[in-house]
Design an enzyme around this catalytic site. Structure first.
Site, short mmCIF file in Angstrom:
data_model
loop_
_atom_site.label_atom_id
_atom_site.label_comp_id
_atom_site.label_asym_id
_atom_site.label_seq_id
_atom_site.Cartn_x
_atom_site.Cartn_y
_atom_site.Cartn_z
N LYS A 55 30.94 59.34 46.13
CA LYS A 55 31.71 58.09 46.12
C LYS A 55 32.18 57.77 47.53
O LYS A 55 32.54 58.68 48.30
CB LYS A 55 32.90 58.28 45.18
CG LYS A 55 33.76 57.05 44.97
CD LYS A 55 34.91 57.38 43.99
CE LYS A 55 35.79 56.20 43.71
NZ LYS A 55 36.88 56.53 42.75
N SER A 91 37.13 53.38 38.85
CA SER A 91 36.58 52.91 40.11
C SER A 91 35.29 53.63 40.53
O SER A 91 34.55 53.09 41.34
CB SER A 91 37.63 53.08 41.21
OG SER A 91 37.94 54.43 41.41
N SER A 109 39.38 57.03 36.68
CA SER A 109 38.26 56.50 37.48
C SER A 109 36.97 57.30 37.42
O SER A 109 35.94 56.83 37.88
CB SER A 109 38.68 56.37 38.94
OG SER A 109 39.44 55.21 39.12
#
Lengths: 96, 473
Positions: B78, B153, B177
Site C-alpha cells: 500500500k 482504504s 481499512s
C-alpha cells in the site's frame, strides 16, 4: 453545536489551511452533520470514567540516550523542495 | 500458470522445478498489465522484481537451504508504507515525488526473508476513506464489478490479490481499512493486535489505531507474514515486546469454540438482507460443527463510530501537521512568506476528505471544545474497551459481518461522509479496543458481490484466531 463562519476561520488558521469559498461551504456543512452524529456521545454517562489514552499495555519503553541512526546532510535534504548544500530554504522570516 | 493461494504451494512448485521465480514474476506482471483499467497499481517495480527473481532462482540452484521463508512470494504494498529508495505518497499530492530514506520495519523483515515486491498500490489519501476513491491517482475499481468500489482504504491491496497480480498485499488498518476491502473483494484481510507489528515506516493517520495488516488468499500466508513482521523494534516505542509465537506452525484448531454475536448488529436496522442471511447461515454451520454461538448484549454499538471519528481526526490533525512544505513534500510556488508556505502548500497538497478530517480534528482539540469532544470520546473508548474485553473473557471470539452492506457504486457516497463513516460500524470496534480481527469470505450477495464475515479475538490471541479461521475456511 453549530459551526459558523467565525469558527471555520479560526479552525482554518489553526490547521494552516486556506479553503476556497466552495470548500468552506461544503466542509462547514459536513462538519455540522458529523457533529450531529457525534452528539450521540452525550447520551452516555461518563462521569466517573477515566479517559483511555494509551492502547499499548507496556509503560515507558526506555533506551540509552545515544546518537545513532543519523542521516547524512545529503540524505536529509534529499526530499526538500528548496535547499542549498546544507540547509532547507524558506522565504525570508525576519524583516530588518 | 496456476492460481497460487499460499506460499507453500508456490514453494513446492519452485523446489520441484515446475516453475521459476522469473516465470512467476513475468506472470504477475502480465496480470498487472491485463487489469490496468482497474487502477490498482500506482507504480510497478518491474525491472527490480525481474532482477530479484533471477537472483533468487540462482540462489535456489546453488544452495536450496539458503533461501528465505518468503522465497518465491511476490507482494504489493500500500502506498503508505516506506520502502527504501522507492516513492511513497499516501495517494496525496502533498507527497508528490517523495522517496523513502528507509524501509518500514515490517517491509525490512519481509525483504530479509526473500520476498519480492512487485509494486506500490493505490489507497485513499492518507488512508482516510472506505472506497479507494479519495486518491490523487483516481479511483480503483472492484474486479467483481468495475462499476463498484473495492472498499478502502487498502482497496487496491484487496484488488491486487483478487486479480492475482501478487500472492499477498500489505495494507494498513485504522478502522477496518484491511478487512472491509477484503470483504468487498472476496479475499482474506487480517489486522493484528495494536502494537503487534511496528508502525515504523507507516505514514501515520491515527497513531493509537494504525496497524499493518495482510490481504491474502489463505490464512497460512497471513500467519507467516505476521510471524515475520511482528515483535519488538527499537524504532517504535509503542510496539509490544511480547515474544512472537510461531503462528504458521499452530494452525490447527481441534477444540470447540465459544463465539458471541450481537443481536443489535445482525438484526439491526441498516444491515443488508442478503448479508444478514449469509451471516446467520454461517452461524448455523458453526453450530453444526459443534461450536457454541450465542447472542450477547453489547450496548455501545451505536457509539463506536462517533467516538472513533473524534479520536482519529484529532490524531490525524496532529500527525498531518508535519506536512508543511518545508523539509519535504509539495511546496506552493505562489507562497511569498513563511505563513503562506504552510497554508498554501497544505491547501494545494491535501484533498477534500483529508481537509475535512483535519478541520474536525482541529475543532475537537481546540480550546473550549477539548473536554466536550476529545476527552469525552476517550472516556467512551474506555467503556467500549472494558465491555468488549469482558465479553472476550467469556467467549473465544466475537463474530460480525465485516460490513453491513456490500460494495456500492463508485461515486455514490463521495458527497455523503456521514453515511460512509457509518458503514464502518462493524470493523471500527477492533481498532477502538486494539484487538486482532480477521475478515473471511463467506459467499456472494445476490447482486454477485463478495461478502465477508469478521472474527475478533482478545489482545495477542492471534494464534487462536488464525488457527480457528484456518479450520473453518
Amino acid at each position: 453545536m453549530q459551526i459558523d463562519e467565525k469558527l471555520i476561520s479560526r479552525l482554518e488558521n489553526l490547521a494552516r489551511l486556506k479553503l476556497s469559498s466552495e470548500e468552506r461551504h461544503k466542509i462547514s456543512g459536513d462538519l455540522n452533520e458529523i457533529l450531529k452524529m457525534v452528539g450521540k456521545l452525550e447520551e452516555l454517562d461518563t462521569e466517573d470514567v477515566e479517559p483511555l489514552v494509551y492502547i499499548n499495555e507496556e509503560v515507558n519503553s526506555l533506551r540509552i540516550d545515544e546518537v545513532k541512526h543519523q542521516l547524512s546532510n545529503e540524505k536529509a535534504l534529499k526530499n526538500a523542495p528548496d535547499k542549498d548544500d546544507q540547509h532547507f530554504k524558506v522565504p525570508k522570516v525576519i524583516n530588518l | 500458470m496456476p492460481k497460487y493461494v499460499s506460499h507453500q504451494q508456490v514453494q513446492n512448485d519452485l523446489k520441484a522445478g515446475k516453475i521459476s521465480c522469473q516465470e512467476l514474476v513475468e506472470y504477475y506482471l502480465s496480470q498487472i498489465e491485463a487489469t490496468k483499467e482497474l487502477n490498482a497499481y500506482v507504480e510497478i517495480f518491474a525491472e527490480e522484481a525481474r532482477q530479484k527473481a533471477k537472483a533468487l532462482d540462482q540462489k535456489l540452484k546453488e544452495d536450496p537451504d539458503s533461501v528465505g521463508r518468503l522465497f518465491g512470494v511476490v507482494i504489493s504494498i500500500k502506498d503508505v508504507l516506506c520502502y527504501k529508495g522507492h516513492k511513497v505518497t499516501a495517494a496525496s499530492k502533498i507527497l508528490n515525488g517523495f522517496e523513502s530514506l528507509f524501509s518500514a520495519t515490517g517491509i525490512e523483515r519481509l525483504l530479509r526473508e526473500d520476498v519480492i515486491i512487485i509494486g506500490r498500490v493505490n489507497c485513499d489519501e492518507f488512508a482516510m476513506g472506505s472506497t479507494c476513491e479519495n486518491s490523487v491517482y483516481g479511483p480503483t475499481k472492484n474486479a467483481a464489478d468495475p462499476s463498484k468500489v473495492p472498499g478502502g482504504s487498502s482497496g487496491a491491496s484487496a484488488v491486487a490479490v483478487q486479480i492475482d497480480t501478487c500472492l499477498v498485499s500489505l495494507g494498513t488498518d485504522t478502522g477496518g481499512s484491511v478487512r472491509q476491502p477484503a470483504a468487498f473483494c472476496g479475499v482474506i484481510g487480517f489486522k493484528p493486535t495494536y502494537g503487534r507489528i511496528s508502525r515504523y515506516g507507516l505514514l501515520a493517520y491515527g497513531s493509537s489505531f494504525d496497524q499493518i495488516g495482510v490481504l491474502s488468499n489463505s490464512v497460512e500466508d497471513a500467519a507467516l507474514f505476521l510471524e515475520i513482521m511482528a515483535g519488538s523494534d527499537e524504532f517504535d516505542a509503542t510496539v509490544s515486546t511480547k515474544p512472537v509465537p510461531k503462528y504458521s506452525e499452530s494452525l490447527t484448531f481441534d477444540k470447540k469454540a465459544k463465539i458471541a454475536y450481537f443481536d443489535t448488529a445482525l438484526n439491526g436496522e441498516g444491515i443488508d438482507e442478503d448479508i444478514r442471511k449469509l451471516s446467520f447461515g454461517f452461524i448455523e454451520d458453526l453450530k453444526k460443527e459443534g461450536h457454541t454461538v450465542e447472542s450477547v448484549n453489547f450496548e455501545y454499538l451505536d457509539y463506536i463510530i462517533p467516538a472513533y471519528y473524534v479520536l482519529t481526526t484529532a490524531e490525524a490533525s496532529s500527525n498531518l501537521s508535519r506536512y508543511d512544505g518545508i523539509r519535504f513534500g509539495h511546496r506552493s510556488s505562489d507562497a511569498k512568506n513563511i505563513d503562506e508556505v504552510y497554508k498554501m502548500s497544505r491547501t494545494e497538497g491535501f484533498g477534500t476528505e483529508v481537509k475535512r478530517r483535519i478541520m474536525l480534528g482541529t475543532f475537537v482539540l481546540s480550546a473550549g471544545y477539548y473536554d466536550a469532544y476529545y476527552s469525552k470520546a476517550q472516556k467512551v473508548r474506555r467503556l467500549i474497551t472494558d465491555r468488549t474485553i469482558e465479553i472476550l473473557g467469556n467467549y473465544d471470539f466475537i463474530l460480525m459481518p465485516t460490513s453491513p452492506i456490500p460494495a456500492w457504486e463508485i461515486g455514490k457516497m463521495i458527497d455523503d461522509p456521514v453515511t460512509m463513516y457509518l458503514a464502518d460500524i462493524f470493523t471500527v470496534q477492533a481498532n477502538m479496543v486494539g484487538i486482532p480481527a480477521i475478515s473471511l469470505p463467506i459467499g456472494k450477495h445476490s447482486n454477485g458481490m463478495p461478502v465477508g464475515i469478521q472474527l475478533m479475538a482478545n489482545k495477542f490471541e492471534e494464534a487462536k484466531l488464525l488457527a480457528f479461521s484456518n479450520s473453518i475456511c
